[in-house]
Design a protein around this motif. Structure first.
Motif, PDB file in Angstrom:
ATOM      1  N   GLU A 162      -6.418   7.323  -6.559  1.00  0.00           N
ATOM      2  CA  GLU A 162      -5.474   6.245  -6.303  1.00  0.00           C
ATOM      3  C   GLU A 162      -5.422   5.965  -4.822  1.00  0.00           C
ATOM      4  OE1 GLU A 162      -1.607   6.434  -8.043  1.00  0.00           O
ATOM      5  OE2 GLU A 162      -2.381   7.328  -9.894  1.00  0.00           O
ATOM      6  N   GLY A 163      -5.233   4.710  -4.494  1.00  0.00           N
ATOM      7  CA  GLY A 163      -5.126   4.318  -3.102  1.00  0.00           C
ATOM      8  C   GLY A 163      -4.856   2.830  -3.009  1.00  0.00           C
ATOM      9  N   VAL A 164      -4.744   2.363  -1.795  1.00  0.00           N
ATOM     10  CA  VAL A 164      -4.507   0.954  -1.528  1.00  0.00           C
ATOM     11  C   VAL A 164      -5.746   0.405  -0.826  1.00  0.00           C
ATOM     12  CG1 VAL A 164      -3.072  -0.699  -0.266  1.00  0.00           C
ATOM     13  CG2 VAL A 164      -2.032   1.313  -1.325  1.00  0.00           C
ATOM     14  N   VAL A 165      -6.288  -0.671  -1.355  1.00  0.00           N
ATOM     15  CA  VAL A 165      -7.426  -1.316  -0.698  1.00  0.00           C
ATOM     16  C   VAL A 165      -6.871  -2.053   0.513  1.00  0.00           C
ATOM     17  CG1 VAL A 165      -9.255  -3.040  -0.913  1.00  0.00           C
ATOM     18  CG2 VAL A 165      -8.715  -1.550  -2.853  1.00  0.00           C
ATOM     19  N   THR A 166      -7.306  -1.614   1.685  1.00  0.00           N
ATOM     20  CA  THR A 166      -6.798  -2.206   2.922  1.00  0.00           C
ATOM     21  C   THR A 166      -7.750  -3.241   3.509  1.00  0.00           C
ATOM     22  OG1 THR A 166      -7.744  -0.410   4.240  1.00  0.00           O
ATOM     23  CG2 THR A 166      -5.444  -0.174   3.516  1.00  0.00           C
ATOM     24  N   ARG A 167      -8.984  -3.210   3.060  1.00  0.00           N
ATOM     25  CA  ARG A 167      -9.950  -4.176   3.566  1.00  0.00           C
ATOM     26  C   ARG A 167     -11.123  -4.268   2.611  1.00  0.00           C
ATOM     27  NH1 ARG A 167     -12.752  -4.196   9.562  1.00  0.00           N
ATOM     28  NH2 ARG A 167     -13.287  -6.393   9.530  1.00  0.00           N
ATOM     29  N   ASN A 168     -11.575  -5.468   2.372  1.00  0.00           N
ATOM     30  CA  ASN A 168     -12.763  -5.729   1.568  1.00  0.00           C
ATOM     31  C   ASN A 168     -13.666  -6.585   2.441  1.00  0.00           C
ATOM     32  OD1 ASN A 168     -14.675  -6.405  -0.302  1.00  0.00           O
ATOM     33  ND2 ASN A 168     -13.237  -7.069  -1.868  1.00  0.00           N
ATOM     34  N   TRP A 169     -14.662  -5.934   3.062  1.00  0.00           N
ATOM     35  CA  TRP A 169     -15.454  -6.617   4.063  1.00  0.00           C
ATOM     36  C   TRP A 169     -16.898  -6.129   4.043  1.00  0.00           C
ATOM     37  CZ3 TRP A 169     -17.645  -4.611   8.692  1.00  0.00           C
ATOM     38  CH2 TRP A 169     -18.125  -5.579   9.568  1.00  0.00           C
TER      39      TRP A 169
END
Length: 183
Positions: A162-169
């Motif tokens: 589990e985690g938070v996607v902080t960037r999709n690049w």
């Protein structure tokens, strides 16, 4: 595979290639049986080559169905004194790829012979054996911290966290998770 070529062939000097006549198992993102072996085989042949030649099937640089990769035959030789070898055919012959329109091209009869050899010898994708480099187990639930500090332990395995996607690049995803120990 990406090849550095003159800008007269491709504007930015990088030809993104899809090998003609073969469909190798996936080894990036999604991992499939025999994918790592096919990838390692290809990398080993190309990285040790003294010379590489890429060839279109009909004299024109044709794009694949995605419109982003050129369909090519890849020829290499390990030393200047050796003959060129066709990597596409070797992948079929070693059973490291399934055929993909392999009969309908300039080397169709060679492709068919390579496929038959791999089938007769029950090599890799044509064998009933399990791929020793493929993880057949269930998904392992881990924390992002466990994954980060024990990456080698999870190489080639299916993991969930589990985690938070902080960037999709740039074809990458950056994920963060709260760690109570370090806050």
């Amino acid at each position: 595979t990406h090849f550095n070529v003159p800008s007269s062939i491709v504007g930015d000097g990088v030809l993104k290639a899809r090998f003609l006549a073969v469909n190798t198992p996936e080894s990036t993102g999604k991992i499939e049986e025999w994918g790592k072996k096919a990838s390692e085989f290809t990398k080993e042949k190309l990285s040790s080559a003294s010379s590489i030649v890429i060839e279109s099937d009909n004299g024109t640089w044709n794009l694949d169905s995605t419109g982003s990769r050129y369909l090519v035959w890849v020829w290499y030789r390990e030393s200047e004194s050796e003959d060129y070898r066709c990597l596409n055919l070797e992948l079929l012959e070693e059973g490291l790829a399934l055929p993909s329109s392999s009969a309908n091209n300039r080397y169709g009869s060679w492709c068919q012979n390579a496929i038959q050899k791999a089938k007769d010898e029950r090599l890799h994708v044509w064998s009933n054996e399990k791929d020793p480099d493929f993880f057949y187990g269930d998904v392992l639930e881990v924390t992002l911290k466990e994954l980060r500090f024990n990456l080698a332990e999870y190489d080639g395995k299916k993991v969930a966290f589990e985690g938070v996607v902080t960037r999709n690049w740039n074809n990458s995803v950056y994920v963060e998770a709260y760690d109570e120990e370090t806050e």
